[in-house]
Design a protein around this motif. Structure first.
Motif, short mmCIF file in Angstrom:
data_model
loop_
_atom_site.label_atom_id
_atom_site.label_comp_id
_atom_site.label_asym_id
_atom_site.label_seq_id
_atom_site.Cartn_x
_atom_site.Cartn_y
_atom_site.Cartn_z
N LEU A 59 44.27 11.20 30.77
CA LEU A 59 44.55 9.77 30.69
C LEU A 59 45.43 9.43 29.49
O LEU A 59 46.35 8.60 29.57
CB LEU A 59 43.23 8.99 30.61
CG LEU A 59 42.39 8.94 31.90
CD1 LEU A 59 41.04 8.28 31.62
CD2 LEU A 59 43.13 8.19 33.00
N VAL A 60 45.16 10.09 28.34
CA VAL A 60 45.96 9.86 27.15
C VAL A 60 47.41 10.27 27.39
O VAL A 60 48.35 9.57 27.01
CB VAL A 60 45.36 10.60 25.94
CG1 VAL A 60 46.33 10.56 24.77
CG2 VAL A 60 44.04 9.97 25.53
N LYS A 61 47.63 11.43 28.03
CA LYS A 61 48.98 11.90 28.32
C LYS A 61 49.71 10.92 29.27
O LYS A 61 50.89 10.59 29.09
CB LYS A 61 48.95 13.28 28.92
CG LYS A 61 48.57 14.37 27.91
CD LYS A 61 48.59 15.74 28.57
CE LYS A 61 48.24 16.83 27.56
NZ LYS A 61 48.24 18.18 28.18
N ILE A 62 48.95 10.47 30.29
CA ILE A 62 49.56 9.52 31.25
C ILE A 62 49.96 8.23 30.56
O ILE A 62 51.07 7.68 30.75
CB ILE A 62 48.59 9.25 32.41
CG1 ILE A 62 48.43 10.51 33.27
CG2 ILE A 62 49.08 8.08 33.28
CD1 ILE A 62 47.33 10.43 34.30
N MET A 63 49.06 7.74 29.68
CA MET A 63 49.37 6.50 28.98
C MET A 63 50.52 6.69 28.01
O MET A 63 51.36 5.80 27.84
CB MET A 63 48.11 6.02 28.23
CG MET A 63 47.01 5.54 29.19
SD MET A 63 45.58 4.89 28.32
CE MET A 63 46.27 3.40 27.65
N ASN A 64 50.59 7.86 27.32
CA ASN A 64 51.72 8.14 26.45
C ASN A 64 53.04 8.14 27.22
O ASN A 64 54.06 7.60 26.78
CB ASN A 64 51.53 9.47 25.73
CG ASN A 64 50.55 9.37 24.57
OD1 ASN A 64 50.46 8.32 23.93
ND2 ASN A 64 49.83 10.44 24.29
N THR A 65 52.98 8.80 28.40
CA THR A 65 54.20 8.85 29.24
C THR A 65 54.63 7.44 29.68
O THR A 65 55.81 7.08 29.62
CB THR A 65 53.95 9.73 30.47
OG1 THR A 65 53.55 11.03 30.04
CG2 THR A 65 55.21 9.84 31.32
N ASN A 66 53.63 6.65 30.12
CA ASN A 66 53.94 5.28 30.56
C ASN A 66 54.51 4.45 29.41
O ASN A 66 55.47 3.68 29.58
CB ASN A 66 52.72 4.61 31.15
CG ASN A 66 52.31 5.23 32.48
OD1 ASN A 66 53.16 5.75 33.20
ND2 ASN A 66 51.02 5.17 32.81
N MET A 67 53.89 4.60 28.22
CA MET A 67 54.35 3.83 27.06
C MET A 67 55.76 4.27 26.65
O MET A 67 56.58 3.44 26.24
CB MET A 67 53.38 4.00 25.89
CG MET A 67 52.01 3.38 26.17
SD MET A 67 52.06 1.60 26.48
CE MET A 67 52.48 1.01 24.85
N ASP A 68 56.04 5.60 26.75
CA ASP A 68 57.40 6.07 26.44
C ASP A 68 58.41 5.47 27.41
O ASP A 68 59.52 5.08 27.02
CB ASP A 68 57.46 7.60 26.51
CG ASP A 68 56.71 8.23 25.34
OD1 ASP A 68 56.59 7.54 24.30
OD2 ASP A 68 56.28 9.40 25.47
#
Length: 228
Positions: free
Chosen positions: A61-70
């Motif tokens: 979830l953290v990776k997905i959110m980081n990707t979305n935020m990027d």
């Protein structure tokens, strides 16, 4: 299963609303998103996941959110970068404006020189046209004067011819009048001669008649005397 996932998403949402923020992770640049990963891990464990599964799910979830935020912040800039970019744009606009002023001045000078050149050419052309017009006018005036002189000469010649014709006509009329006068005189003379002849014939006829009458009377008297 689908039901477990729905329950998991509902539980995660309720846990994010009710639990306090304890952990955080960094995004690109200086952005930071605060997220309570421990509470989420505990929530997953309470719903039947193991600690390792919960940590894997939270990490994903953290990776997905980081990707979305990027992706979200990819085309966004900070206020400092915006000001720097604005200053660069304004500097570029100032340089372009300066170049445009220089270009405008140079083009204005070129246009002014071209305008002066065109004015000079127009002046020379106007002068040439005026010279041609003056020349044409002089030629026309000369031709007009020559034609006028020729017309006057022809008029004088025609007047002379007309005067001669009038003189001839007057002479002819005078000659005809003299001829008519002589003819009238001859006619009058002939008429007078004829009248004289008629008068003489009339006297002769009268004399003849008188002699005849006297003769007849004499014969009659002679027969009358013989008869008596």
């Amino acid at each position: 299963p689908k039901i477990v996932n729905v329950d998991l998403s509902i539980s995660v949402a309720s846990s994010l609303q009710t639990h306090s923020v304890k952990g955080k992770f960094s995004l690109s640049g200086s952005r930071k998103l605060f997220f309570d990963t421990h509470a989420l891990v505990c929530l997953l464990e309470e719903n039947g996941f193991t600690t390792q599964q919960s940590e894997i799910i939270v990490s994903a979830l953290v990776k997905i959110m980081n990707t979305n935020m990027d992706v979200i912040y990819k085309d966004m800039v900070t206020k400092v970068q915006q000001e720097i970019t604005l200053q660069q744009i304004m500097s570029h606009i100032g340089g372009v404006k300066k170049d445009m002023i220089i270009l405008e001045k140079s083009e204005f000078s070129a246009l002014r020189a071209e305008n002066e050149k065109i004015k000079l050419e127009l002046y020379l052309l106007k002068k040439q046209v005026m010279d041609e017009v003056t020349k044409v006018r002089a030629d026309n005036k000369l031709g007009f004067n020559l034609e006028k002189s020729r017309v006057k000469e022809l008029y004088s010649i025609n007047e002379k011819k007309l005067l001669e014709i009038r003189t001839e006509i007057v002479a002819m009329h005078a000659q005809q009048d003299r001829a008519l006068t002589q003819t009238d005189r001859k006619i009058d003379t002939e008429v007078a001669g004829l009248k004289t002849m008629l008068e003489s014939h009339k006297l002769d006829n009268i004399k003849y008649l008188a002699g005849s009458v006297f003769t007849c009377l004499t014969v009659a008297l002679g027969f009358y005397r013989l008869w008596i």
